[in-house]
Design a protein around this motif. Structure first.
Motif, PDB file in Angstrom:
ATOM      1  N   LEU A   1      48.670   1.275 -57.669  1.00 39.34           N
ATOM      2  CA  LEU A   1      50.030   0.829 -57.351  1.00 39.34           C
ATOM      3  C   LEU A   1      50.132   0.054 -56.045  1.00 39.34           C
ATOM      4  N   ALA A   2      49.040  -0.068 -55.318  1.00 44.70           N
ATOM      5  CA  ALA A   2      49.090  -0.720 -54.010  1.00 44.70           C
ATOM      6  C   ALA A   2      48.424  -2.096 -54.053  1.00 44.70           C
ATOM      7  N   HIS A   3      48.883  -2.958 -53.180  1.00 44.60           N
ATOM      8  CA  HIS A   3      48.316  -4.297 -53.024  1.00 44.60           C
ATOM      9  C   HIS A   3      46.868  -4.176 -52.544  1.00 44.60           C
ATOM     10  N   SER A   4      46.084  -5.202 -52.771  1.00 43.01           N
ATOM     11  CA  SER A   4      44.669  -5.166 -52.389  1.00 43.01           C
ATOM     12  C   SER A   4      44.448  -5.112 -50.876  1.00 43.01           C
ATOM     13  N   LYS A   5      45.500  -5.357 -50.096  1.00 41.34           N
ATOM     14  CA  LYS A   5      45.335  -5.219 -48.643  1.00 41.34           C
ATOM     15  C   LYS A   5      45.193  -3.747 -48.250  1.00 41.34           C
ATOM     16  N   TYR A   6      45.568  -2.847 -49.160  1.00 41.83           N
ATOM     17  CA  TYR A   6      45.395  -1.415 -48.917  1.00 41.83           C
ATOM     18  C   TYR A   6      44.108  -0.948 -49.581  1.00 41.83           C
ATOM     19  N   THR A   7      43.005  -1.218 -48.931  1.00 35.59           N
ATOM     20  CA  THR A   7      41.707  -0.739 -49.385  1.00 35.59           C
ATOM     21  C   THR A   7      41.004  -0.090 -48.204  1.00 35.59           C
ATOM     22  N   SER A   8      40.032   0.739 -48.522  1.00 36.24           N
ATOM     23  CA  SER A   8      39.297   1.419 -47.462  1.00 36.24           C
ATOM     24  C   SER A   8      37.934   1.845 -47.989  1.00 36.24           C
TER      25      SER A   8
END
Length: 123
Positions: free
Chosen positions: A84-91
């Protein structure tokens, strides 16, 4: 002979004040609106999970809890992401991603309860 159709355009009375709280979600349009509106009071919250274009994803972001570990997946580049999150939210760390998403969910919940204006723009 009349060549145009007269369409009444009533004025919309928006009584927005600087202290009002806004929640903006959806496409890149709200990101631009956010940049334009930046309120000195700081009562403006935009795209807690990043830009989303699909209306069902925006609905799920509002309604579904993101604290379920099963929705996190590992991409080919070995980074973890959430559906559900944009690809800028990765870790690279699964727990760190969960912490960030849980923080965003708390902020979203708070702003949904106290927002006077909610702007949703699907793509």
């Amino acid at each position: 002979m009349q060549w145009q159709t007269e369409v009444p355009n009533p004025r919309w009375q928006l009584d927005a004040q600087l202290e009002d709280t806004w929640l903006l979600m959806g496409s890149c349009f709200v990101e631009n609106l956010y940049q334009y509106l930046k309120l000195p009071s700081g009562n403006l919250f935009c795209n807690p999970y990043g830009i989303s274009y699909h209306p069902m994803v925006i609905c799920d972001q509002i309604c579904v809890k993101t604290d379920e570990d099963s929705d996190i997946f590992q991409r080919n580049d070995q980074l973890y992401a959430h559906w559900l999150a944009h690809s800028k939210y990765t870790s690279a760390d699964r727990a760190q991603l969960m912490a960030v998403l849980n923080t965003q969910q708390i902020h979203l919940s708070t702003h949904l309860q106290k927002a006077k204006y909610i702007v949703i723009t699907p793509g």
